[in-house]
Design a protein around this motif. Structure first.
Motif, short mmCIF file in Angstrom:
data_model
loop_
_atom_site.label_atom_id
_atom_site.label_comp_id
_atom_site.label_asym_id
_atom_site.label_seq_id
_atom_site.Cartn_x
_atom_site.Cartn_y
_atom_site.Cartn_z
N UNK A 74 -0.47 -49.23 -19.30
CA UNK A 74 -1.01 -48.36 -18.85
C UNK A 74 -0.76 -47.36 -19.72
N UNK A 75 -1.58 -46.70 -20.81
CA UNK A 75 -0.78 -45.25 -21.09
C UNK A 75 -1.76 -43.79 -20.54
N UNK A 76 -0.52 -42.86 -21.44
CA UNK A 76 -1.19 -41.84 -21.63
C UNK A 76 -0.98 -41.01 -23.27
N UNK A 77 -2.00 -40.17 -22.69
CA UNK A 77 -2.20 -38.98 -24.14
C UNK A 77 -1.24 -37.38 -24.06
N UNK B 72 -17.72 -42.26 -24.98
CA UNK B 72 -16.84 -43.51 -26.45
C UNK B 72 -16.06 -42.51 -27.03
N UNK B 73 -14.80 -42.49 -27.24
CA UNK B 73 -14.45 -41.50 -28.37
C UNK B 73 -13.06 -42.32 -28.84
N UNK B 74 -13.55 -41.59 -30.03
CA UNK B 74 -12.57 -42.42 -31.18
C UNK B 74 -11.35 -41.95 -31.05
N UNK B 75 -10.18 -42.19 -31.21
CA UNK B 75 -8.87 -41.15 -32.08
C UNK B 75 -8.12 -41.80 -32.45
N UNK B 76 -7.73 -41.72 -33.55
CA UNK B 76 -7.08 -41.79 -35.21
C UNK B 76 -5.63 -41.15 -34.87
N UNK B 77 -5.05 -41.79 -34.81
CA UNK B 77 -3.09 -42.22 -35.01
C UNK B 77 -2.06 -42.54 -35.50
N UNK C 119 -5.25 -49.59 -19.41
CA UNK C 119 -5.45 -47.92 -19.16
C UNK C 119 -5.10 -46.96 -19.52
N UNK C 120 -5.95 -46.00 -19.27
CA UNK C 120 -5.53 -44.99 -20.63
C UNK C 120 -6.06 -43.09 -19.20
N UNK C 121 -4.48 -42.60 -19.25
CA UNK C 121 -5.35 -41.49 -18.72
C UNK C 121 -5.32 -40.25 -19.38
N UNK C 122 -6.87 -39.73 -19.45
CA UNK C 122 -7.51 -39.32 -21.03
C UNK C 122 -7.81 -37.84 -20.41
N UNK C 123 -7.56 -36.82 -20.74
CA UNK C 123 -7.64 -35.10 -20.28
C UNK C 123 -7.45 -35.21 -18.31
#
Lengths: 169, 156
Positions: B51-54, B119-124, B8-12
């Protein structure tokens, strides 16, 4: 194919032979009583049935034997080890730790060398012997799916070459 | 292999599915044993849902739900990261995060193979987002459906 599979194949062939003989020789008692028993197969018929049954099985076994000759057993990839050519430069623990602090505006990482990986770093340091040198390294590794990974970090180098290592993200 | 529950992630500021497992790479750097029960659920081989957050382009782990014999239960963050019960900066992670939003476009019965509307691809790099790529698989799938419709017309 294992040798015990050959034994099973031989047993299977005997079983086929017995079934063939039974089919060829058995006549229903009721039909025989009414005079309607089928004609007993000739030895030639029986021989041909037996021959094709066994031959079919053995052709398959010969095929398996040929496949076994080409069989390449699975070898898992060797675990990663730092090679001498992967070494970059000799460093000191103090210099490594000085530049390894992680900064986070929310304070969600400890103020220790390598942050949340500090305990792994401390475990790595405990493995160091007095005559070990600390080097940085960068090397590659290919996993069982032939995917290549670029790995870097620090390694303890003794007289016989690189040993224990610590990965950095 | 069964399709796996995503993280799970909170995005925008909205909840989304995270079809990546950033926590797994933490154990690649340490010698710690895997703390979660694997194989209890074939749709959750890893045994946990993180569960993640950005926040400000940084990746944080804020919760772990783990599977146990009694069902799902919260796995205390500070049991893995002592002194950090609420939020952990995932500085150990470098790779690509795949965040999925919207309706499912195509179901694939394997891992994170299913596709979604957005779909969002985030380079980390070491927990910090450096690049974002957006894809819309529904746009890619549609031409295949149109070909099917044409072939049906021809047969008629």
């Amino acid at each position: 194919m294992e040798m015990n599979a050959w034994l099973y194949a031989a047993l299977y062939s005997c079983f086929v032979t017995l079934i063939t003989l039974f089919i060829g020789l058995y006549q229903s008692p009721k039909l025989k009583k009414r005079g309607e028993g089928r004609k007993r197969p000739s030895p030639t018929d029986l021989f041909l049935v037996l021959l094709f049954s066994l031959l079919g099985g053995w052709i398959f076994l010969i095929y398996c034997f040929i496949e076994d000759l080409n069989y390449i057993p699975y070898e898992p990839p060797s675990p990663f080890r730092v090679a001498t050519e992967d070494l970059i430069e000799q460093v000191s623990i103090e210099s490594v730790e000085a530049q390894s602090f992680i900064r986070d505006p929310l304070g969600a990482v400890p103020s220790l060398p390598f942050g949340h990986l500090n305990h792994a770093w401390e475990t790595f340091k405990e493995k160091a012997l007095p005559n070990n040198e600390l080097w940085s390294f960068k090397g590659g590794w290919v996993d069982e799916f032939e995917e290549t990974y670029s790995l870097e970090g620090y390694v303890l180098v003794a007289e016989d070459g690189p040993g224990d290592f610590f990965f950095t993200p | 292999m069964t399709a796996q529950y995503p993280e799970k992630i909170t995005y925008n500021d909205l909840p989304a599915r995270l079809c990546s497992q950033p926590l797994d790479s933490y154990f690649d750097f340490t010698d710690e044993p895997w703390p979660f029960e694997r194989s209890r659920n074939t749709a959750l081989w890893r045994g946990y849902i993180g569960t993640w957050e950005l926040i400000a382009d940084r990746l944080y782990l804020v919760n772990i739900d783990a599977l146990s014999s009694e069902g799902k239960e919260v796995f205390p963050l500070d049991s893995l990261f002592p002194g950090f019960p609420n939020r952990v900066f995932a500085h150990w992670y470098s790779g690509t995060l795949r965040i999925c939003k919207g309706k499912q476009v195509e179901y694939v019965h394997a891992g994170f193979g299913s596709t979604y509307e957005d779909e969002y691809f985030l380079s980390v790099e070491q927990g910090v987002i450096i690049k974002t790529l957006v894809e819309h698989p529904s746009v890619i799938v549609k031409p295949k459906m149109q070909l099917t419709q044409w072939s049906n017309l021809l047969w008629k």
